[in-house]
Write an enzyme that holds these catalytic residues in place. Structure first.
Site, PDB file in Angstrom:
ATOM      1  N   TRP A 199      -2.700   3.493  -5.827  1.00  0.00           N
ATOM      2  CA  TRP A 199      -3.969   4.110  -6.200  1.00  0.00           C
ATOM      3  C   TRP A 199      -3.914   4.886  -7.515  1.00  0.00           C
ATOM      4  O   TRP A 199      -4.778   5.729  -7.783  1.00  0.00           O
ATOM      5  CB  TRP A 199      -4.478   5.032  -5.086  1.00  0.00           C
ATOM      6  CG  TRP A 199      -4.260   4.499  -3.710  1.00  0.00           C
ATOM      7  CD1 TRP A 199      -4.525   3.225  -3.264  1.00  0.00           C
ATOM      8  CD2 TRP A 199      -3.708   5.200  -2.594  1.00  0.00           C
ATOM      9  NE1 TRP A 199      -4.181   3.102  -1.940  1.00  0.00           N
ATOM     10  CE2 TRP A 199      -3.677   4.294  -1.502  1.00  0.00           C
ATOM     11  CE3 TRP A 199      -3.254   6.502  -2.411  1.00  0.00           C
ATOM     12  CZ2 TRP A 199      -3.190   4.648  -0.249  1.00  0.00           C
ATOM     13  CZ3 TRP A 199      -2.772   6.867  -1.159  1.00  0.00           C
ATOM     14  CH2 TRP A 199      -2.746   5.945  -0.101  1.00  0.00           C
TER      15      TRP A 199
ATOM     16  N   ASP B 282      -9.707   3.465  -3.791  1.00  0.00           N
ATOM     17  CA  ASP B 282     -10.520   2.311  -3.411  1.00  0.00           C
ATOM     18  C   ASP B 282     -11.929   2.403  -3.987  1.00  0.00           C
ATOM     19  O   ASP B 282     -12.525   3.485  -4.072  1.00  0.00           O
ATOM     20  CB  ASP B 282     -10.627   2.214  -1.893  1.00  0.00           C
ATOM     21  CG  ASP B 282      -9.298   1.857  -1.245  1.00  0.00           C
ATOM     22  OD1 ASP B 282      -8.322   1.608  -1.968  1.00  0.00           O
ATOM     23  OD2 ASP B 282      -9.239   1.845   0.012  1.00  0.00           O
TER      24      ASP B 282
ATOM     25  N   ASP C 131       0.813  -1.211   0.000  1.00  0.00           N
ATOM     26  CA  ASP C 131       0.000   0.000   0.000  1.00  0.00           C
ATOM     27  C   ASP C 131       0.856   1.275   0.000  1.00  0.00           C
ATOM     28  O   ASP C 131       2.090   1.211  -0.046  1.00  0.00           O
ATOM     29  CB  ASP C 131      -0.937  -0.035   1.207  1.00  0.00           C
ATOM     30  CG  ASP C 131      -2.355   0.397   0.864  1.00  0.00           C
ATOM     31  OD1 ASP C 131      -2.532   1.177  -0.085  1.00  0.00           O
ATOM     32  OD2 ASP C 131      -3.302  -0.046   1.558  1.00  0.00           O
TER      33      ASP C 131
END
Length: 393
Positions: free
Chosen positions: A184, A205, A150
């Site tokens: 992302w 997300d 992440d």
């Protein structure tokens, strides 16, 4: 003496080159599996849940159709020891991760884990920044197969540098691990991550609660919005390197059947990783049938490895194409309206790429051959739904 020195320099050069790469021949089709976050997030994830999900992947038929990864997301880690090695939250995982990995492997499945390129994970647990070597060594020792990495708490970090560093440490640790880049899409990973990871997030997300509001389908980052963000990215995807528009939301928050079918179909058309996020122990028969549709999964897992692309856009009604091996292709009619769409198909007039000759048509949701492309036909696409055909010579 000079010969020996030259040999050492060459050996050093090649050793450095070998270390600076990702593992090849992994994720040659989009990864399929299950991730804990959408259903359990931080508070609900634990050893028992993960074991029961592995069991359910077998009994639900998911493994039989290709799902193989059981991925723990955030909140399994709690600290570091004096040498910087990660410590497992023993309240949640009393037997430890290595034991849990062995359990998952005993089911014929693969195991995935989560960390973060920053100082902390998104849930505030210890991140990997400064401890990349220790974490890579630990994952290898535990026999991990997949790492989701992440991008929280990364202030001042360069994405390419950070992800390349972990790639190299994973490679040095010696165990082939699928590397899932989760920054992302902020740094356009499709432009640089092919040689760094095996898949990369292209968006923030997914919003699992997004629903129709008038003529608008969901909020920003509802799954249909994520589809729009994939347009033009198809040239960057292929075997071993995939665009990832995030995990599936099918089976969460009471997603209606029509939307679930459309959502799953579009992920298959996009050659997106198929990571379920619902509770496999307790799902409806409808959700189970959607998530285990062999015909659509075959489109997703096609060995040609081509991502689908939009070929027609009539506002809230779109046509998508995905090239397949052996000259086949998938064509998806995607109705984003709140009403049914009656559409006459004149195959010669649709802008289908490499369309030559006559094709047999198979409806992949009814599993029926419905004719061929040598004649026009009329279809009725339900609201917020799809019809997907496989065209075969």
């Amino acid at each position: 003496m000079k010969t020996n020195l030259l040999f050492l320099l060459v050996a050093f050069f090649f050793s450095k080159e070998m270390a600076a790469q990702k593992f090849d021949n992994l994720a040659m089709t989009p990864p399929m599996g299950w991730n804990s976050w959408n259903s359990f997030q931080c508070d609900g994830v634990n050893e028992t849940v993960i074991k029961e999900m592995a069991d359910a992947m077998i009994t639900s038929g998911f493994k039989d159709v290709g799902y193989e990864y059981i991925v723990i997301d955030d909140c399994w880690q709690i600290g570091r020891d004096e040498n910087g090695y990660i410590l497992v939250d023993k309240e949640k995982f009393p037997s430890g991760i290595k034991s849990l990995v062995a359990y998952v492997h005993s089911k014929g499945l693969k195991f995935g884990i989560y960390s973060d390129a920053g100082t902390k994970t998104c849930a505030g647990r210890p991140g990997s920044k400064g401890f990349e070597r220790q974490d890579a060594e630990t994952y290898a020792k535990w026999d991990v197969d997949y790492l989701k990495y992440d991008w929280c708490f990364t202030e001042g970090q360069d994405a390419i540098t950070s992800y390349t560093l972990m790639r190299d440490e994973l490679f040095k640790a010696g165990r082939p691990i699928v590397f899932s880049i989760c920054e992302w899409g902020e740094n356009k990973p499709w432009e640089w991550a092919k040689d760094v990871g095996h898949l990369w997030r292209t968006t923030l997300d997914i919003d699992m609660e997004a629903r129709y509001d008038g003529n608008i389908w969901g909020n920003l980052y509802g799954w249909s919005d994520l589809v729009d963000m994939q347009v033009g990215l198809e040239k960057y995807a292929g075997p071993g390197h995939w665009n990832d528009p995030d995990m599936l939301a099918v089976g969460n928050n009471n997603m209606p059947e029509n939307e679930a079918r459309a959502h799953f179909s579009m992920w298959c058309m996009l050659a997106a990783p198929l990571m379920a996020g619902n509770d496999l122990r307790d799902m409806t028969e409808i959700d189970q049938k959607i998530l285990t549709n062999k015909e659509l999964i075959a489109i997703n897992q096609d060995v040609l490895g081509k991502q689908g692309f939009k070929i027609e856009d009539f506002g809230n009604f779109e046509i998508w194409q995905k090239p397949l091996a052996n000259g086949d292709m998938a064509i998806c009619f995607f109705n984003r309206e709140i009403t049914n769409k009656n559409f006459e198909i004149n195959w010669a007039n649709i802008k289908i790429k490499d369309f030559e000759g006559d094709y047999k048509l198979k409806d992949l949701w009814t599993n029926e051959v419905v004719g061929s492309t040598d004649a026009s036909m009329t279809i009725d696409v339900p609201s917020r739904d799809v019809i997907v055909f496989r065209l075969s010579k």
